[in-house]
Design a protein around this motif. Structure first.
Motif, PDB file in Angstrom:
ATOM      1  N   ALA A 185       0.836  -1.210   0.000  1.00 56.23           N
ATOM      2  CA  ALA A 185       0.000   0.000   0.000  1.00 56.23           C
ATOM      3  C   ALA A 185       0.867   1.255   0.000  1.00 56.23           C
ATOM      4  CB  ALA A 185      -0.925  -0.017   1.213  1.00 56.23           C
ATOM      5  N   SER A 186       1.969   1.232   0.752  1.00 59.42           N
ATOM      6  CA  SER A 186       2.848   2.405   0.777  1.00 59.42           C
ATOM      7  C   SER A 186       3.512   2.635  -0.575  1.00 59.42           C
ATOM      8  CB  SER A 186       3.916   2.220   1.863  1.00 59.42           C
ATOM      9  OG  SER A 186       4.812   1.170   1.522  1.00 59.42           O
ATOM     10  N   VAL A 187       3.892   1.561  -1.271  1.00 57.77           N
ATOM     11  CA  VAL A 187       4.479   1.712  -2.600  1.00 57.77           C
ATOM     12  C   VAL A 187       3.453   2.284  -3.573  1.00 57.77           C
ATOM     13  CG1 VAL A 187       5.442   0.440  -4.562  1.00 57.77           C
ATOM     14  CG2 VAL A 187       6.218  -0.067  -2.244  1.00 57.77           C
ATOM     15  N   CYS A 188       2.220   1.808  -3.484  1.00 56.10           N
ATOM     16  CA  CYS A 188       1.166   2.324  -4.374  1.00 56.10           C
ATOM     17  C   CYS A 188       0.928   3.808  -4.131  1.00 56.10           C
ATOM     18  CB  CYS A 188      -0.125   1.541  -4.165  1.00 56.10           C
ATOM     19  SG  CYS A 188      -0.066  -0.167  -4.751  1.00 56.10           S
ATOM     20  N   LEU A 189       0.833   4.215  -2.871  1.00 59.10           N
ATOM     21  CA  LEU A 189       0.585   5.629  -2.578  1.00 59.10           C
ATOM     22  C   LEU A 189       1.810   6.489  -2.883  1.00 59.10           C
ATOM     23  CD1 LEU A 189      -1.413   5.328   0.775  1.00 59.10           C
ATOM     24  CD2 LEU A 189      -2.304   5.862  -1.498  1.00 59.10           C
ATOM     25  N   ALA A 190       3.000   5.922  -2.643  1.00 55.16           N
ATOM     26  CA  ALA A 190       4.218   6.692  -2.915  1.00 55.16           C
ATOM     27  C   ALA A 190       4.394   6.974  -4.398  1.00 55.16           C
ATOM     28  CB  ALA A 190       5.432   5.947  -2.372  1.00 55.16           C
ATOM     29  N   SER A 191       3.862   6.100  -5.256  1.00 51.68           N
ATOM     30  CA  SER A 191       3.995   6.313  -6.699  1.00 51.68           C
ATOM     31  C   SER A 191       3.180   7.508  -7.185  1.00 51.68           C
ATOM     32  CB  SER A 191       3.556   5.053  -7.442  1.00 51.68           C
ATOM     33  OG  SER A 191       2.170   4.791  -7.231  1.00 51.68           O
ATOM     34  N   ARG A 192       2.285   8.020  -6.364  1.00 51.21           N
ATOM     35  CA  ARG A 192       1.490   9.179  -6.743  1.00 51.21           C
ATOM     36  C   ARG A 192       2.024  10.486  -6.155  1.00 51.21           C
ATOM     37  NH1 ARG A 192       0.447   6.316 -10.097  1.00 51.21           N
ATOM     38  NH2 ARG A 192      -1.564   5.668 -10.942  1.00 51.21           N
ATOM     39  N   LEU A 193       3.173  10.435  -5.511  1.00 48.51           N
ATOM     40  CA  LEU A 193       3.783  11.646  -4.963  1.00 48.51           C
ATOM     41  C   LEU A 193       4.577  12.374  -6.053  1.00 48.51           C
ATOM     42  CD1 LEU A 193       4.944  10.321  -1.478  1.00 48.51           C
ATOM     43  CD2 LEU A 193       2.964  11.756  -2.004  1.00 48.51           C
ATOM     44  N   PRO A 194       4.903  13.660  -5.834  1.00 44.46           N
ATOM     45  CA  PRO A 194       5.494  14.455  -6.914  1.00 44.46           C
ATOM     46  C   PRO A 194       6.846  13.963  -7.412  1.00 44.46           C
ATOM     47  CG  PRO A 194       4.623  15.865  -5.177  1.00 44.46           C
ATOM     48  CD  PRO A 194       4.569  14.467  -4.666  1.00 44.46           C
ATOM     49  N   ARG A 195       7.769  13.595  -6.509  1.00 43.14           N
ATOM     50  CA  ARG A 195       9.139  13.260  -6.914  1.00 43.14           C
ATOM     51  C   ARG A 195       9.539  11.912  -6.357  1.00 43.14           C
ATOM     52  NH1 ARG A 195      12.457  18.012  -4.497  1.00 43.14           N
ATOM     53  NH2 ARG A 195      14.147  16.677  -5.241  1.00 43.14           N
ATOM     54  N   SER A 196      10.659  11.389  -6.886  1.00 43.97           N
ATOM     55  CA  SER A 196      11.180  10.100  -6.413  1.00 43.97           C
ATOM     56  C   SER A 196      11.686  10.203  -4.981  1.00 43.97           C
ATOM     57  CB  SER A 196      12.301   9.619  -7.334  1.00 43.97           C
ATOM     58  OG  SER A 196      13.359  10.572  -7.378  1.00 43.97           O
ATOM     59  N   LEU A 197      12.160  11.391  -4.570  1.00 44.29           N
ATOM     60  CA  LEU A 197      12.583  11.574  -3.180  1.00 44.29           C
ATOM     61  C   LEU A 197      11.404  11.394  -2.233  1.00 44.29           C
ATOM     62  CD1 LEU A 197      14.797  12.372  -1.152  1.00 44.29           C
ATOM     63  CD2 LEU A 197      14.140  14.776  -1.520  1.00 44.29           C
ATOM     64  N   HIS A 198      10.252  11.893  -2.616  1.00 44.04           N
ATOM     65  CA  HIS A 198       9.047  11.699  -1.804  1.00 44.04           C
ATOM     66  C   HIS A 198       8.718  10.207  -1.678  1.00 44.04           C
ATOM     67  CE1 HIS A 198       8.797  15.900  -2.937  1.00 44.04           C
ATOM     68  NE2 HIS A 198       7.840  16.096  -2.046  1.00 44.04           N
ATOM     69  N   ALA A 199       8.835   9.462  -2.784  1.00 44.03           N
ATOM     70  CA  ALA A 199       8.539   8.025  -2.752  1.00 44.03           C
ATOM     71  C   ALA A 199       9.509   7.291  -1.838  1.00 44.03           C
ATOM     72  CB  ALA A 199       8.610   7.456  -4.162  1.00 44.03           C
ATOM     73  N   PHE A 200      10.789   7.645  -1.909  1.00 44.65           N
ATOM     74  CA  PHE A 200      11.795   7.003  -1.043  1.00 44.65           C
ATOM     75  C   PHE A 200      11.484   7.241   0.427  1.00 44.65           C
ATOM     76  CE2 PHE A 200      15.631   8.384   1.342  1.00 44.65           C
ATOM     77  CZ  PHE A 200      16.082   7.122   1.717  1.00 44.65           C
ATOM     78  N   ILE A 201      11.200   8.481   0.794  1.00 41.46           N
ATOM     79  CA  ILE A 201      10.953   8.809   2.197  1.00 41.46           C
ATOM     80  C   ILE A 201       9.631   8.206   2.662  1.00 41.46           C
ATOM     81  CG2 ILE A 201      10.529  10.728   3.771  1.00 41.46           C
ATOM     82  CD1 ILE A 201      12.532  12.339   2.167  1.00 41.46           C
ATOM     83  N   MET A 202       8.652   8.101   1.763  1.00 38.42           N
ATOM     84  CA  MET A 202       7.363   7.517   2.151  1.00 38.42           C
ATOM     85  C   MET A 202       7.496   6.032   2.441  1.00 38.42           C
ATOM     86  SD  MET A 202       4.488   8.960   2.598  1.00 38.42           S
ATOM     87  CE  MET A 202       3.318   8.157   3.668  1.00 38.42           C
TER      88      MET A 202
END
Length: 331
Positions: A185-202
């Motif tokens: 679920a976190s990977v799915c939601l992180a893929s909708r964040l603006p940048r890859s840095l946001h996905a990493f931290i999420m």
């Protein structure tokens, strides 16, 4: 209603045995049959505050999911800087690590044989690989619609809550499956964040709140129950405050859910125990309570000697059998 005997024999007395012939039908029982009826022999008696204390595990996990969703919403709206979340999460993880080690007293480390250097290397490897694959995580679900991503995330988080280990010995419990669903679920939601840095931290924050945080809570609950209840209340108010900043209706409904789980459900559980009636009697299946593995050693030796003697006797007879046939002239 009781079955009547076949023959009118007033002097005959029925016995609950199978090795004697009796002048009664097979389904006959006398009036003493229900004298051995017992109710609720193994029923557990619950105390209200004890059940409230145990329900705090469910409250903790619900608040963890709520905090995760709130943090994701803040990052998606640009109201939370990813560097600030990463620094805060890293500091919290270090404090929790030291606190866990102090509460545990080093016993878990001695049993597992792990050192602090090994834990540090594992953390560095995880952070490095997650940061390296964050561009892949960001573009992993580009071909999937946003509505589908949100639906999958909701179902995965619900599955995480269902399969989480709350301390019950049930077949549905699976800590590995629960954690995997939360990370998915976190990977799915992180893929909708603006940048890859946001996905990493999420994704890093998801590991902290879904994997590391429950371990610390379990240790606090086992060693310092009062501190555990205080942390639970503080965490619940924090989750409610974060949700209140997004939606007042959502915060109100979430507060009702927490109160229902922590207060109303224990009350109804104890209330319904009054109507519980489990009957036990002579119709129950027999249970063998003898532990055969705890027999005395000399009995095993004697039994082994007898078996060996029997095998030796049989082998001697088998060897002498052809000689007996030859001596009789049949071959």
């Amino acid at each position: 209603m009781y079955a009547q005997p076949v023959t009118n024999m007033k002097e005959a007395k029925w016995q609950k045995v199978l090795y004697e012939r009796q002048p009664f039908p097979d389904n006959y029982v006398d009036r003493r049959f229900l004298e051995e009826l017992r109710k609720n022999i193994y029923a557990r008696k619950y105390q209200y505050w004890a059940v409230v204390f145990e329900s705090s595990v469910v409250v903790q996990q619900l608040c963890s999911v709520c905090v995760f969703v709130v943090i994701w919403w803040y990052m998606d709206e640009g109201l939370l800087a990813p560097q600030w979340l990463f620094g805060t999460g890293l500091a919290s993880s270090l404090i929790g690590y030291v606190l866990f080690d102090l509460i545990d007293g080093g016993e878990g480390r001695k049993k597992s044989g792990r050192t602090r250097w090994a834990d540090l290397k594992s953390a560095l490897v995880f952070i490095t690989f997650t940061y390296g694959f964050s561009p892949v995580l960001k573009t992993l679900t580009e071909s999937v619609s946003t509505d589908t991503i949100y639906a999958m995330s909701v179902f995965m988080l619900l599955g995480h809550l269902i399969f989480f280990d709350y301390g019950a010995n049930a077949a549905i419990v699976s800590s590995t499956l629960s954690l995997n669903m939360a990370i998915f679920a976190s990977v799915c939601l992180a893929s909708r964040l603006p940048r890859s840095l946001h996905a990493f931290i999420m994704v890093t924050f998801a590991i902290q709140i879904f994997a590391l945080w429950p371990m610390l809570q379990k240790k606090l609950k086992a060693c310092t129950p009062r501190s555990y209840m205080g942390v639970t209340l503080l965490f619940a108010f924090s989750a409610l405050g974060g949700l209140l900043s997004i939606s007042a209706v959502g915060a109100f409904l979430f507060a009702l859910l927490l109160v229902s789980i922590s207060c109303l459900c224990p009350f109804y559980l104890i209330r319904l125990q009054l109507f519980k009636e489990n009957i036990h009697g002579p119709w129950d299946e027999a249970e063998i309570k003898e532990d055969l593995s705890r027999q005395k050693p000399h009995l095993d030796v004697t039994w082994g000697c007898r078996c060996a003697a029997s095998v030796l006797w049989v082998s001697t007879k088998v060897q002498r059998f052809p000689r007996m046939i030859l001596s009789s002239g049949q071959l």
